[in-house]
Design an enzyme around this catalytic site. Structure first.
Site, PDB file in Angstrom:
ATOM      1  N   ASN A 221      -2.216   1.646  -4.447  1.00 42.09           N
ATOM      2  CA  ASN A 221      -1.538   2.642  -3.614  1.00 42.09           C
ATOM      3  C   ASN A 221      -2.210   2.772  -2.257  1.00 42.09           C
ATOM      4  OD1 ASN A 221       0.021   2.967  -5.825  1.00 42.09           O
ATOM      5  ND2 ASN A 221      -0.887   4.900  -6.489  1.00 42.09           N
TER       6      ASN A 221
ATOM      7  N   ASP B  61      -1.700   5.602  -0.379  1.00 47.43           N
ATOM      8  CA  ASP B  61      -1.463   6.995   0.024  1.00 47.43           C
ATOM      9  C   ASP B  61      -2.717   7.863   0.116  1.00 47.43           C
ATOM     10  OD1 ASP B  61      -2.032   7.562  -2.715  1.00 47.43           O
ATOM     11  OD2 ASP B  61       0.085   7.514  -3.254  1.00 47.43           O
TER      12      ASP B  61
ATOM     13  N   HIS C  26      -4.398  -2.696  -1.557  1.00 46.02           N
ATOM     14  CA  HIS C  26      -3.320  -2.936  -0.596  1.00 46.02           C
ATOM     15  C   HIS C  26      -3.471  -2.084   0.668  1.00 46.02           C
ATOM     16  CE1 HIS C  26      -0.617  -4.629  -4.061  1.00 46.02           C
ATOM     17  NE2 HIS C  26      -1.511  -5.504  -3.619  1.00 46.02           N
TER      18      HIS C  26
ATOM     19  N   CYS D 290      -2.755  -1.572  21.373  1.00 44.21           N
ATOM     20  CA  CYS D 290      -4.211  -1.552  21.251  1.00 44.21           C
ATOM     21  C   CYS D 290      -4.841  -1.261  22.618  1.00 44.21           C
ATOM     22  CB  CYS D 290      -4.688  -2.903  20.731  1.00 44.21           C
ATOM     23  SG  CYS D 290      -6.473  -3.060  20.732  1.00 44.21           S
TER      24      CYS D 290
ATOM     25  N   CYS E 226      -6.677  -4.730  23.738  1.00 48.00           N
ATOM     26  CA  CYS E 226      -6.014  -6.014  24.035  1.00 48.00           C
ATOM     27  C   CYS E 226      -4.496  -5.874  24.193  1.00 48.00           C
ATOM     28  CB  CYS E 226      -6.325  -7.032  22.940  1.00 48.00           C
ATOM     29  SG  CYS E 226      -5.496  -6.678  21.390  1.00 48.00           S
TER      30      CYS E 226
ATOM     31  N   GLY F   2       0.921   3.394 -14.256  1.00 51.42           N
ATOM     32  CA  GLY F   2       1.997   3.503 -13.276  1.00 51.42           C
ATOM     33  C   GLY F   2       2.186   2.287 -12.393  1.00 51.42           C
TER      34      GLY F   2
ATOM     35  N   SER G 151       4.151  -1.664 -12.224  1.00 48.96           N
ATOM     36  CA  SER G 151       5.069  -2.610 -12.869  1.00 48.96           C
ATOM     37  C   SER G 151       4.361  -3.921 -13.184  1.00 48.96           C
ATOM     38  CB  SER G 151       6.267  -2.883 -11.951  1.00 48.96           C
ATOM     39  OG  SER G 151       5.811  -3.435 -10.727  1.00 48.96           O
TER      40      SER G 151
ATOM     41  N   ASN H  82       2.554   4.333 -18.968  1.00 51.31           N
ATOM     42  CA  ASN H  82       3.757   4.083 -18.168  1.00 51.31           C
ATOM     43  C   ASN H  82       4.953   4.556 -18.994  1.00 51.31           C
ATOM     44  OD1 ASN H  82       5.955   2.751 -16.718  1.00 51.31           O
ATOM     45  ND2 ASN H  82       4.404   1.425 -15.808  1.00 51.31           N
TER      46      ASN H  82
HETATM   47  C1  BJW Z   1       5.345   5.766 -13.638  1.00 54.40           C
HETATM   48  C2  BJW Z   1       5.814   7.030 -13.298  1.00 54.40           C
HETATM   49  C3  BJW Z   1       5.009   8.140 -13.631  1.00 54.40           C
HETATM   50  C4  BJW Z   1       7.246   5.569 -12.586  1.00 54.40           C
HETATM   51  N1  BJW Z   1       3.857   7.942 -14.267  1.00 54.40           N
HETATM   52  N2  BJW Z   1       4.208   5.610 -14.274  1.00 54.40           N
HETATM   53  C5  BJW Z   1       1.915 -15.261  -8.163  1.00 54.40           C
HETATM   54  C6  BJW Z   1       3.158 -15.291  -8.738  1.00 54.40           C
HETATM   55  C7  BJW Z   1       4.292 -14.892  -8.014  1.00 54.40           C
HETATM   56  C8  BJW Z   1       4.185 -14.457  -6.693  1.00 54.40           C
HETATM   57  C9  BJW Z   1       2.933 -14.421  -6.127  1.00 54.40           C
HETATM   58  C10 BJW Z   1       1.824 -14.819  -6.854  1.00 54.40           C
HETATM   59  N3  BJW Z   1       0.730 -14.657  -6.062  1.00 54.40           N
HETATM   60  C11 BJW Z   1       1.134 -14.168  -4.862  1.00 54.40           C
HETATM   61  C12 BJW Z   1       2.469 -14.021  -4.880  1.00 54.40           C
HETATM   62  C13 BJW Z   1       3.308 -13.522  -3.752  1.00 54.40           C
HETATM   63  C14 BJW Z   1       3.329 -12.012  -3.639  1.00 54.40           C
HETATM   64  C15 BJW Z   1       3.878 -11.449  -4.942  1.00 54.40           C
HETATM   65  O1  BJW Z   1       3.163 -10.980  -5.801  1.00 54.40           O
HETATM   66  N4  BJW Z   1       5.200 -11.461  -5.083  1.00 54.40           N
HETATM   67  C16 BJW Z   1       5.847 -10.972  -6.306  1.00 54.40           C
HETATM   68  C17 BJW Z   1       6.519  -9.615  -6.009  1.00 54.40           C
HETATM   69  C18 BJW Z   1       6.843 -11.990  -6.761  1.00 54.40           C
HETATM   70  N5  BJW Z   1       1.998 -11.481  -3.346  1.00 54.40           N
HETATM   71  C19 BJW Z   1       1.537 -11.399  -2.109  1.00 54.40           C
HETATM   72  O2  BJW Z   1       2.189 -11.803  -1.161  1.00 54.40           O
HETATM   73  C20 BJW Z   1       0.146 -10.836  -1.915  1.00 54.40           C
HETATM   74  N6  BJW Z   1      -0.625 -11.661  -1.066  1.00 54.40           N
HETATM   75  C21 BJW Z   1      -0.989 -12.901  -1.414  1.00 54.40           C
HETATM   76  O3  BJW Z   1      -0.768 -13.375  -2.499  1.00 54.40           O
HETATM   77  O4  BJW Z   1      -1.673 -13.553  -0.422  1.00 54.40           O
HETATM   78  C22 BJW Z   1      -2.074 -14.915  -0.614  1.00 54.40           C
HETATM   79  C23 BJW Z   1      -2.996 -15.241   0.525  1.00 54.40           C
HETATM   80  C24 BJW Z   1      -4.283 -15.635   0.243  1.00 54.40           C
HETATM   81  C25 BJW Z   1      -5.149 -15.958   1.303  1.00 54.40           C
HETATM   82  C26 BJW Z   1      -4.686 -15.865   2.621  1.00 54.40           C
HETATM   83  C27 BJW Z   1      -3.392 -15.442   2.886  1.00 54.40           C
HETATM   84  C28 BJW Z   1      -2.534 -15.119   1.827  1.00 54.40           C
HETATM   85  C29 BJW Z   1       0.198  -9.486  -1.209  1.00 54.40           C
HETATM   86  C30 BJW Z   1       0.958  -8.451  -1.951  1.00 54.40           C
HETATM   87  C31 BJW Z   1       1.102  -7.195  -1.094  1.00 54.40           C
HETATM   88  C32 BJW Z   1       1.974  -6.147  -1.756  1.00 54.40           C
HETATM   89  N7  BJW Z   1       2.285  -5.135  -0.800  1.00 54.40           N
HETATM   90  C33 BJW Z   1       3.025  -3.953  -1.243  1.00 54.40           C
HETATM   91  C34 BJW Z   1       3.313  -3.084   0.015  1.00 54.40           C
HETATM   92  C35 BJW Z   1       2.008  -2.404   0.473  1.00 54.40           C
HETATM   93  C36 BJW Z   1       2.221  -1.623   1.722  1.00 54.40           C
HETATM   94  C37 BJW Z   1       3.213  -0.513   1.550  1.00 54.40           C
HETATM   95  O5  BJW Z   1       2.999   0.430   0.775  1.00 54.40           O
HETATM   96  O6  BJW Z   1       4.252  -0.567   2.212  1.00 54.40           O
HETATM   97  O7  BJW Z   1       2.264  -3.225  -2.205  1.00 54.40           O
HETATM   98  S1  BJW Z   1       4.546  -4.329  -2.104  1.00 54.40           S
HETATM   99  C38 BJW Z   1       4.416  -2.991  -3.260  1.00 54.40           C
HETATM  100  O8  BJW Z   1       4.232  -3.512  -4.607  1.00 54.40           O
HETATM  101  C39 BJW Z   1       3.094  -2.270  -2.903  1.00 54.40           C
HETATM  102  C40 BJW Z   1       2.557  -1.963  -4.265  1.00 54.40           C
HETATM  103  O9  BJW Z   1       1.159  -1.715  -4.182  1.00 54.40           O
HETATM  104  C41 BJW Z   1       2.915  -3.186  -5.061  1.00 54.40           C
HETATM  105  C42 BJW Z   1       2.910  -2.967  -6.559  1.00 54.40           C
HETATM  106  O10 BJW Z   1       3.890  -2.060  -6.932  1.00 54.40           O
HETATM  107  P1  BJW Z   1       3.592  -0.992  -8.070  1.00 54.40           P
HETATM  108  O11 BJW Z   1       2.510  -0.091  -7.607  1.00 54.40           O
HETATM  109  O12 BJW Z   1       3.401  -1.661  -9.356  1.00 54.40           O
HETATM  110  O13 BJW Z   1       4.938  -0.121  -8.028  1.00 54.40           O
HETATM  111  P2  BJW Z   1       6.346  -0.409  -8.743  1.00 54.40           P
HETATM  112  O14 BJW Z   1       7.348   0.415  -8.066  1.00 54.40           O
HETATM  113  O15 BJW Z   1       6.604  -1.851  -8.853  1.00 54.40           O
HETATM  114  O16 BJW Z   1       6.140   0.129 -10.224  1.00 54.40           O
HETATM  115  C43 BJW Z   1       5.987   1.506 -10.501  1.00 54.40           C
HETATM  116  C44 BJW Z   1       5.716   1.688 -11.972  1.00 54.40           C
HETATM  117  O17 BJW Z   1       5.428   3.062 -12.214  1.00 54.40           O
HETATM  118  C45 BJW Z   1       6.903   1.314 -12.880  1.00 54.40           C
HETATM  119  O18 BJW Z   1       6.431   0.501 -13.937  1.00 54.40           O
HETATM  120  C46 BJW Z   1       7.388   2.671 -13.413  1.00 54.40           C
HETATM  121  O19 BJW Z   1       7.895   2.594 -14.741  1.00 54.40           O
HETATM  122  C47 BJW Z   1       6.127   3.475 -13.377  1.00 54.40           C
HETATM  123  N8  BJW Z   1       6.297   4.928 -13.237  1.00 54.40           N
HETATM  124  N9  BJW Z   1       7.051   6.941 -12.691  1.00 54.40           N
HETATM  125  C48 BJW Z   1       3.509   6.699 -14.604  1.00 54.40           C
HETATM  126  N10 BJW Z   1       5.428   9.427 -13.340  1.00 54.40           N
END
Ligand code: BJW
Length: 248
Positions: A103, A105, A120, A150, A153, A190, A192, A216
């Site tokens: 997160n 936040d 992140h 900036c 720059c 929490g 996915s 979850n």
């Molecule tokens: C509750 C609830 C309650 C609801 N109580 N629970 C391998 C395989 C496939 C793809 C890739 C891979 N490796 C890399 C990739 C590509 C990509 C990726 O993973 N893509 C997939 C989506 C397919 N990854 C990347 O690009 C990453 N970077 C990378 O790999 O770089 C390589 C590199 C190396 C060296 C140099 C250069 C590059 C970066 C990933 C960045 C993710 N960014 C985000 C946005 C952050 C900024 C922002 O906030 O805007 O991060 S995307 C978004 O998803 C955010 C989150 O942190 C992240 C995860 O989501 P999260 O937290 O799991 O949320 P949800 O909504 O998915 O799930 C919520 C859950 O809560 C659910 O299960 C509900 O049931 C539950 N819930 N209410 C408890 N009350």
């Protein structure tokens, strides 16, 4: 909670090293939208490729800046929930207690958690998109809704968050892998578990012999691999768990 056996409860109670790995669901009950929940998630309303990639920022910096400004304001208007607070209480009872969060936040820190590794980034930190250095308030004035520039720059400023295709911050990532490898217990709360490499953290803990418990309301790809799953929300399950482990 009823789904946790007495054996697991006593392992949680006796753990000397504990990692809590959190995702957007952790903050849902504070009023912060998740990403992938079908009705309420951010990605139900917005396209990730329009907002959370370096390409999107290069194409339309004003749109991306304004979206994050809206989210910063939203987060500034909410409070940590009972789940965040339970973790801050729990940390005082465990020798090595680390929160590894996806997160952006800052709610764990606002609740009082001391050791938080942000995989992140953080929405509230603003950096130069060219050189990466932090620029603190007051930010330079904004021209026509676009990002401020900036002062060094003149490159557009951006939030210090990790977009798709970007590397995770090295120190947080290394710290998270070390903590997961050493943890006796890991709680995955929490998330996915769809976004990599962060999604590998609970699996790393499992490979090193940790007890891994998922909290979850919905099943995830991790559910069938963990030691136990609790179907409930963060703000309900975590306070109940902390109370059960060490009643006041
Ligand atoms: C509750 C609830 C309650 C609801 N109580 N629970 C391998 C395989 C496939 C793809 C890739 C891979 N490796 C890399 C990739 C590509 C990509 C990726 O993973 N893509 C997939 C989506 C397919 N990854 C990347 O690009 C990453 N970077 C990378 O790999 O770089 C390589 C590199 C190396 C060296 C140099 C250069 C590059 C970066 C990933 C960045 C993710 N960014 C985000 C946005 C952050 C900024 C922002 O906030 O805007 O991060 S995307 C978004 O998803 C955010 C989150 O942190 C992240 C995860 O989501 P999260 O937290 O799991 O949320 P949800 O909504 O998915 O799930 C919520 C859950 O809560 C659910 O299960 C509900 O049931 C539950 N819930 N209410 C408890 N009350």
């Amino acid at each position: 909670m009823d789904s946790l056996s007495e054996g697991i409860i006593s392992q949680l109670a006796g753990a000397r090293s504990l990692v809590v790995f959190t995702g957007a669901g952790m903050s849902a009950e504070s009023g912060v939208p998740t990403f992938r929940d079908a009705q309420t998630g951010l990605w139900a309303r917005y396209e990730p490729s329009d907002l959370a990639t370096p390409e999107a920022f290069a194409r339309d910096p004003a749109l991306v800046w304004q979206w994050y400004a809206w989210r910063r304001e939203l987060v500034a208007g909410v409070e940590p929930n009972a789940g965040h607070q339970a973790l801050a209480t729990w940390q005082t009872r465990v020798k090595a207690f680390t929160v590894v969060t996806q997160n952006v936040d800052g709610l764990h820190q606002r609740a009082g958690s001391d050791r938080v590794l942000e995989l992140h980034g953080n929405l509230h930190r603003i950096i130069c998109s060219s050189e990466g250095m932090e620029v603190r308030d007051p930010l330079p004035p904004v021209a026509e809704g676009g990002p401020p520039r900036c002062p060094q720059c003149a490159a557009p400023l951006r939030p210090d968050v990790v977009w798709f295709g970007e590397a995770l911050p090295e120190r947080a990532w290394e710290g998270a892998m070390q903590a997961a490898a050493r943890a006796e217990v890991l709680l995955s709360v929490g998330t996915s578990g769809l976004v990599h490499p962060a999604a590998g953290i609970p699996l790393l803990a499992l490979q090193h012999g940790a007890v891994v418990v998922e909290i979850n309301p919905e099943p995830t790809p991790l559910s069938h691999q963990v030691t136990a799953s609790v179907r409930g929300t963060a703000a309900q399950v975590l306070p109940a768990l902390v109370e059960r482990l060490a009643p006041r």
